[in-house]
Design a protein around this motif. Structure first.
Motif, PDB file in Angstrom:
ATOM      1  N   ALA A 113     -15.596  -5.262 -22.778  1.00  0.00           N
ATOM      2  CA  ALA A 113     -16.526  -6.026 -21.950  1.00  0.00           C
ATOM      3  C   ALA A 113     -15.786  -6.884 -20.929  1.00  0.00           C
ATOM      4  N   GLY A 114     -14.618  -7.386 -21.313  1.00  0.00           N
ATOM      5  CA  GLY A 114     -13.822  -8.179 -20.368  1.00  0.00           C
ATOM      6  C   GLY A 114     -13.384  -7.357 -19.175  1.00  0.00           C
ATOM      7  N   ASN A 115     -12.949  -6.131 -19.418  1.00  0.00           N
ATOM      8  CA  ASN A 115     -12.579  -5.244 -18.324  1.00  0.00           C
ATOM      9  C   ASN A 115     -13.777  -4.924 -17.449  1.00  0.00           C
ATOM     10  N   HIS A 116     -14.925  -4.707 -18.083  1.00  0.00           N
ATOM     11  CA  HIS A 116     -16.139  -4.414 -17.316  1.00  0.00           C
ATOM     12  C   HIS A 116     -16.467  -5.555 -16.364  1.00  0.00           C
ATOM     13  N   ARG A 117     -16.345  -6.778 -16.841  1.00  0.00           N
ATOM     14  CA  ARG A 117     -16.633  -7.927 -15.969  1.00  0.00           C
ATOM     15  C   ARG A 117     -15.647  -8.000 -14.814  1.00  0.00           C
ATOM     16  N   ALA A 118     -14.390  -7.666 -15.079  1.00  0.00           N
ATOM     17  CA  ALA A 118     -13.392  -7.688 -14.015  1.00  0.00           C
ATOM     18  C   ALA A 118     -13.681  -6.613 -12.970  1.00  0.00           C
ATOM     19  N   ASN A 130      -8.543   3.793 -10.431  1.00  0.00           N
ATOM     20  CA  ASN A 130      -9.388   4.844 -11.008  1.00  0.00           C
ATOM     21  C   ASN A 130     -10.405   4.264 -11.985  1.00  0.00           C
ATOM     22  N   ARG A 131     -10.019   3.241 -12.748  1.00  0.00           N
ATOM     23  CA  ARG A 131     -10.960   2.640 -13.688  1.00  0.00           C
ATOM     24  C   ARG A 131     -12.092   1.926 -12.933  1.00  0.00           C
ATOM     25  N   HIS A 132     -11.758   1.283 -11.834  1.00  0.00           N
ATOM     26  CA  HIS A 132     -12.790   0.638 -11.017  1.00  0.00           C
ATOM     27  C   HIS A 132     -13.766   1.674 -10.465  1.00  0.00           C
ATOM     28  N   THR A 133     -13.226   2.779  -9.990  1.00  0.00           N
ATOM     29  CA  THR A 133     -14.087   3.825  -9.428  1.00  0.00           C
ATOM     30  C   THR A 133     -14.986   4.418 -10.496  1.00  0.00           C
TER      31      THR A 133
END
Length: 394
Positions: free
Chosen positions: A121-126, A166-169
């Motif tokens: 979830a922390g990565n998702h928020r970032a 790539n993770r952001h995309t």
């Protein structure tokens, strides 16, 4: 109902509105549905009225005189009349366009709340924060593939790794898919196929000499909880959150097990502990066993939240490469077991790789062979039989 052709002359020389009337409206005889209205105090506005396929009256505003010309209004009304004749519903289409959410409202109001209970979830928020910064004010149907291409180039220029880009995309693509699935958006996904950027091999490994240098560096690290958490990562090959969020109730000193109630795969995972790992945990228990968490954080009742500062200091003190990341301790651990001849199935059980699900029951029972497998890394690095580098409890 007053009928008169709507012309520039009529609009400029509008008849005087009789006393007591709030407004006057004229309907054009040539373009059915087109009307012009003037209110007391002046100002002329235009509308187009029609009935949809369910015989409900629909009205579309065409603007105010001065903002639009009479010629523009008539051409627009003709186009709308033709669309209605072809079975279209211009008012419904306009409402649908206006209902399309912005990227910010989609992410903050829909996507992030739905993912709040998931791991990462922390990565998702970032990811969401960076997307909102770039495109937050745009509605979903306004973002184009070319915009995403430029955004990705900008992130690379800003120093983000290709894998991170790539993770952001992928997160943006997932957000659009959710909007489509939930009926919030009916267009195409602009992030559907931008192509993944090439990712470098992040599976770095430490040599035996480097491992021993890291252990010595951690022995001097002032943050003892963080230092021992990093040592436990090295000795178990566990994921960072599996160690930092560990609770004492999940540690079984008799069976040499650390139970992860919810692993990355969403399942329970049992990490077999080598003797040095058990010794480290016993020392940690003597020091902090009064609390709930194995590695307590600064906030009361909360686990440690970050290992970054301690890791950076220890990495530099040990002379490790600047790009050697904490997660690569897991790769180092796994590669050591492979080099010692252990089977992939055994290693998968130790590391909790869910794709080899048939081996999971061995980890649950912690047979001697898995404990032996978990011990090999410490043995190779010369860390048996004791782990005095952790800290002295006196």
């Amino acid at each position: 109902m007053t009928i008169a052709k709507i012309t520039p002359s009529l609009v400029k020389n509008w008849p005087v509105i009789l006393a007591g009337k709030e407004r006057d409206r004229f309907y054009d005889p040539e373009i059915r549905g087109l009307s012009a209205e003037v209110r007391q105090g002046g100002g002329v506005s235009f509308r187009f009225r029609y009935f949809d396929e369910r015989h409900r009256e629909q009205t579309i505003g065409l603007g105010r005189y001065g903002d639009v010309t009479v010629a523009q209004v008539r051409e627009r009304a003709k186009a709308l009349r033709a669309a209605v004749a072809l079975g279209q519903d211009p008012a419904a289409e306009r409402r649908q366009r206006r209902a399309v959410p912005t990227l910010a409202s989609l992410l903050e109001g829909t996507v992030l709340p739905q993912l709040a209970d998931q791991r990462g979830a922390g990565n998702h928020r970032a990811y969401a924060a960076r997307i909102i910064q770039a495109f937050g004010k745009l509605r979903l149907d306004e973002l184009k593939p070319a915009d995403i291409t430029g955004w990705r180039v900008g992130m690379v220029k800003a120093g983000l790794a290709n894998a991170t880009v790539n993770r952001h995309t992928a997160f943006l693509r997932m957000a659009y898919n959710k909007a489509i699935e939930q009926g919030l958006y009916s267009g195409t996904n602009p992030a559907k196929s931008p192509g993944a950027l090439p990712e470098g091999n992040r599976e770095q490994y430490l040599t035996v000499i480097q491992v021993k240098a890291l252990v010595r560096a951690l022995d001097l690290e002032p943050n003892r909880d963080a230092a021992c958490a990093i040592l436990l990562l090295l000795l178990t090959g566990a994921r960072r959150n599996e160690v930092t969020q560990a609770r004492w109730e999940d540690v079984d000193f008799d069976l040499y097990l650390l139970t992860v109630q919810r692993s990355k795969s969403g399942r329970r995972h049992h990490i077999p502990l080598s003797p040095p790992a058990v010794q480290l945990l016993r020392r940690q228990h003597l020091r902090t066993g009064h609390g709930e968490h194995v590695f307590p954080g600064r906030a009361p009742g909360k686990p440690i939240t970050s290992l970054r500062g301690s890791w950076d200091r220890a990495r530099r003190a040990a002379g490790l490469p600047d790009d050697f990341v904490l997660h690569s301790l897991r790769h180092t651990y796994a590669s050591c077991l492979v080099n010692r001849g252990r089977s992939l199935a055994e290693i998968a059980a130790v590391l909790g790789h869910s794709q080899l699900s048939t081996t999971r029951r061995y980890a649950h029972h912690a047979p001697a062979r898995l404990v032996s497998t978990a011990t090999l890394a410490a043995e190779t690095w010369g860390l048996l039989p004791t782990m005095e580098q952790c800290y002295d409890t006196n």
